[in-house]
Design a protein around this motif. Structure first.
Motif, PDB file in Angstrom:
ATOM      1  N   THR A 145      46.629  62.791  11.332  1.00 43.65           N
ATOM      2  CA  THR A 145      46.805  63.374  10.000  1.00 43.65           C
ATOM      3  C   THR A 145      48.267  63.376   9.576  1.00 43.65           C
ATOM      4  O   THR A 145      48.578  63.542   8.395  1.00 43.65           O
ATOM      5  N   LEU A 146      49.163  63.205  10.557  1.00 42.19           N
ATOM      6  CA  LEU A 146      50.594  63.167  10.263  1.00 42.19           C
ATOM      7  C   LEU A 146      51.152  61.747  10.308  1.00 42.19           C
ATOM      8  O   LEU A 146      52.334  61.534  10.046  1.00 42.19           O
ATOM      9  N   GLY A 147      50.300  60.783  10.658  1.00 42.15           N
ATOM     10  CA  GLY A 147      50.724  59.389  10.648  1.00 42.15           C
ATOM     11  C   GLY A 147      50.784  58.710  11.991  1.00 42.15           C
ATOM     12  O   GLY A 147      51.195  57.551  12.090  1.00 42.15           O
ATOM     13  N   ALA A 148      50.385  59.386  13.047  1.00 42.79           N
ATOM     14  CA  ALA A 148      50.452  58.780  14.380  1.00 42.79           C
ATOM     15  C   ALA A 148      49.400  57.693  14.545  1.00 42.79           C
ATOM     16  O   ALA A 148      48.237  57.878  14.170  1.00 42.79           O
ATOM     17  N   ASN A 149      49.808  56.561  15.072  1.00 45.23           N
ATOM     18  CA  ASN A 149      48.851  55.504  15.382  1.00 45.23           C
ATOM     19  C   ASN A 149      49.462  54.548  16.392  1.00 45.23           C
ATOM     20  O   ASN A 149      50.641  54.642  16.733  1.00 45.23           O
ATOM     21  N   ASN A 150      48.645  53.642  16.878  1.00 46.52           N
ATOM     22  CA  ASN A 150      49.087  52.644  17.845  1.00 46.52           C
ATOM     23  C   ASN A 150      48.641  51.255  17.394  1.00 46.52           C
ATOM     24  O   ASN A 150      48.341  50.385  18.202  1.00 46.52           O
ATOM     25  N   ASP A 151      48.639  51.054  16.071  1.00 45.40           N
ATOM     26  CA  ASP A 151      48.075  49.833  15.496  1.00 45.40           C
ATOM     27  C   ASP A 151      48.752  48.566  16.003  1.00 45.40           C
ATOM     28  O   ASP A 151      48.110  47.545  16.197  1.00 45.40           O
TER      29      ASP A 151
END
Length: 467
Positions: A145-151
């Protein structure tokens, strides 16, 4: 990572007891209701890491006020790397002051702070296997929801899986512990072992030669530490834990697991493992330091601890991949690691995320932690030539990071931890007795009895757990 690996197990072990108590009171349930959704998957080198860790595939565009004074508190088991990064962050944002501290029995302390409604840290370190326990209770922020990802593959897959719950990240991986073999080259050579064991059969043969040096010599020690055997099981392709929705299965008769269990029983019963020496104990430190324990199958993070535990062996230790079940294979396992999370009841999620993002994604934050001795799960760092080429006199000027970084990217996939793994670890330590195995008792029988206790515990907590 947290205190179990950086210092000793006591703080985490004690907190797991509090976790158990909390579970008995129903804190692992939502108002007594059945839990919904379970985890889907359970020194300092002066480097020029330009570009390392800065893939910036997550967002740090938190809406923050850079004029109003802000105080952030971070709980961690290893303050040095975080303080190093915090100092840089504070220069970027002069209105922010960051207090980095270690808190005794941190998991229990967090629960206490949440209940009191005060004293909750803004950012906190969690062992990977503890993330589900707190995520289940909605005590951690869903960082997506805060923008964390591992794309873009910022982190190795295993580490990202470890901090995910219901396919959402509830922490950001900060350090990683691929299982490797630390070995005392001088002792192995003294025993007539000229070639570093590359298979478990070679390791077995080396163990017999080390034992021939005298009664106090052993290839390794283990007094029922769950993570050592699980590393062998993981590498062999065993899957003792399966989780699907609210259903969990514990199968210690998994065929691939049997290979590791049979091997380990042979090693114990032939007296090749010191079952009277507990890892993290003073006896362990002494044995490492006097050279009577020749190897350790343990997480790569041990590079930051072994020097203090065995100073007399400076120049003798080296690092190698785990021995393999089949010659030519290149598989590893995981033995520990940790991530930083934001407690849901913390007051300043936006600034907490901005700092967390700096620690994990920003090149300056990552570099500061790496320079302070952290072994990160950031793929860009693990492939960085300056990071990999670093040598250390303690390890005989070996490029000791190379085998660890290589192992980090070869961890077997598909492993799952149970969401009540803290209690599982307690039950293992309290009920497994390798000394009895050394006298002829079946290791498999002990494992089956332990599994029954884990199944009973899980069912009492609202899960549907079976063999």
């Amino acid at each position: 990572m947290f205190l179990r690996h950086r210092c000793r197990r006591q703080s985490i072990h004690n907190s797991s007891k509090s976790t158990s108590k909390a579970s008995k009171k129903g804190s692992a349930m939502h108002s007594g209701k059945k839990i919904i959704g379970i985890i889907a998957a359970a020194s300092a080198a002066l480097l020029s890491l330009a570009g390392c860790g800065n893939t910036n595939n997550s967002s740090s565009s938190a809406q923050v006020d850079t004029k109003t004074p802000v105080n952030l508190t971070v709980w961690t088991g290893n303050t040095t790397p975080t303080k190093a990064a915090a100092a840089i962050f504070e220069k970027k944002y002069p209105n922010v002051k960051i207090k980095v501290e270690t808190v005794t029995d941190a998991y229990q302390a967090l629960d206490t702070a949440i209940q009191a409604g005060s004293g909750i840290p803004d950012v906190m370190e969690f062992e990977y296997l503890t993330v589900p326990y707190f995520a289940i209770q909605n005590k951690l922020v869903d960082l997506s929801t805060l923008g964390a990802n591992n794309d873009k593959g910022t982190f190795v897959k295993g580490a990202w899986q470890d901090i995910s719950f219901n396919n959402k990240p509830y922490a950001i991986p900060m350090d990683y512990g691929p299982s490797v073999m630390f070995y005392n080259k001088a002792i192995l050579e003294k025993a007539g072992v000229s070639k570093v064991p590359e298979t478990w059969e070679e390791y077995y043969q080396a163990a017999k030669k080390v034992k021939a040096l005298g009664d106090k010599y052993y290839i390794t020690n283990d007094a029922s530490d769950i993570f050592t055997l699980l590393s062998l099981v993981w590498q062999a392709g065993g899957h003792p834990f399966k989780v699907n929705g609210t259903t969990a299965h514990i199968n210690v008769k998994d065929p691939k697991m049997q290979e590791a269990v049979s091997y380990y029983q042979k090693m114990i019963q032939e007296g090749l493992i010191a079952t009277n020496i507990k890892t993290w104990s003073d006896d362990w430190n002494r044995a490492l330091n006097d050279g009577t324990i020749a190897t350790q199958i343990i997480g790569g993070w041990f590079t930051s601890s072994i020097k203090d535990r065995a100073p007399k062996q400076a120049g003798n230790f080296r690092v190698a991949p785990m021995p393999q079940w089949k010659a030519g294979e290149q598989l590893s396992a995981e033995n520990g690691g940790s991530g930083f999370a934001i407690p849901a009841k913390a007051k300043n999620h936006q600034w907490a995320w901005k700092f967390l993002h700096f620690l994990a994604y920003d090149k300056e934050g990552v570099k500061a932690r790496v320079d302070a001795g952290v072994f990160p799960p950031n793929v860009s760092v693990l492939k960085n030539n300056e990071f990999l080429s670093s040598t250390d006199p303690y390890f005989g000027d070996q490029k000791y990071r190379e085998p660890i970084a290589d192992s980090a990217q070869k961890v077997g996939e598909g492993w799952q931890y149970l969401p009540f793994m803290e209690k599982v670890r307690d039950l293992y330590g309290d009920n497994m007795d390798y000394a009895k195995v050394a006298k002829g008792e079946s290791l498999q029988t002990q494992l089956e009895n332990w599994a029954k206790l884990c199944i009973d515990y899980g069912n009492k907590q609202g899960f549907t757990v079976s063999k």
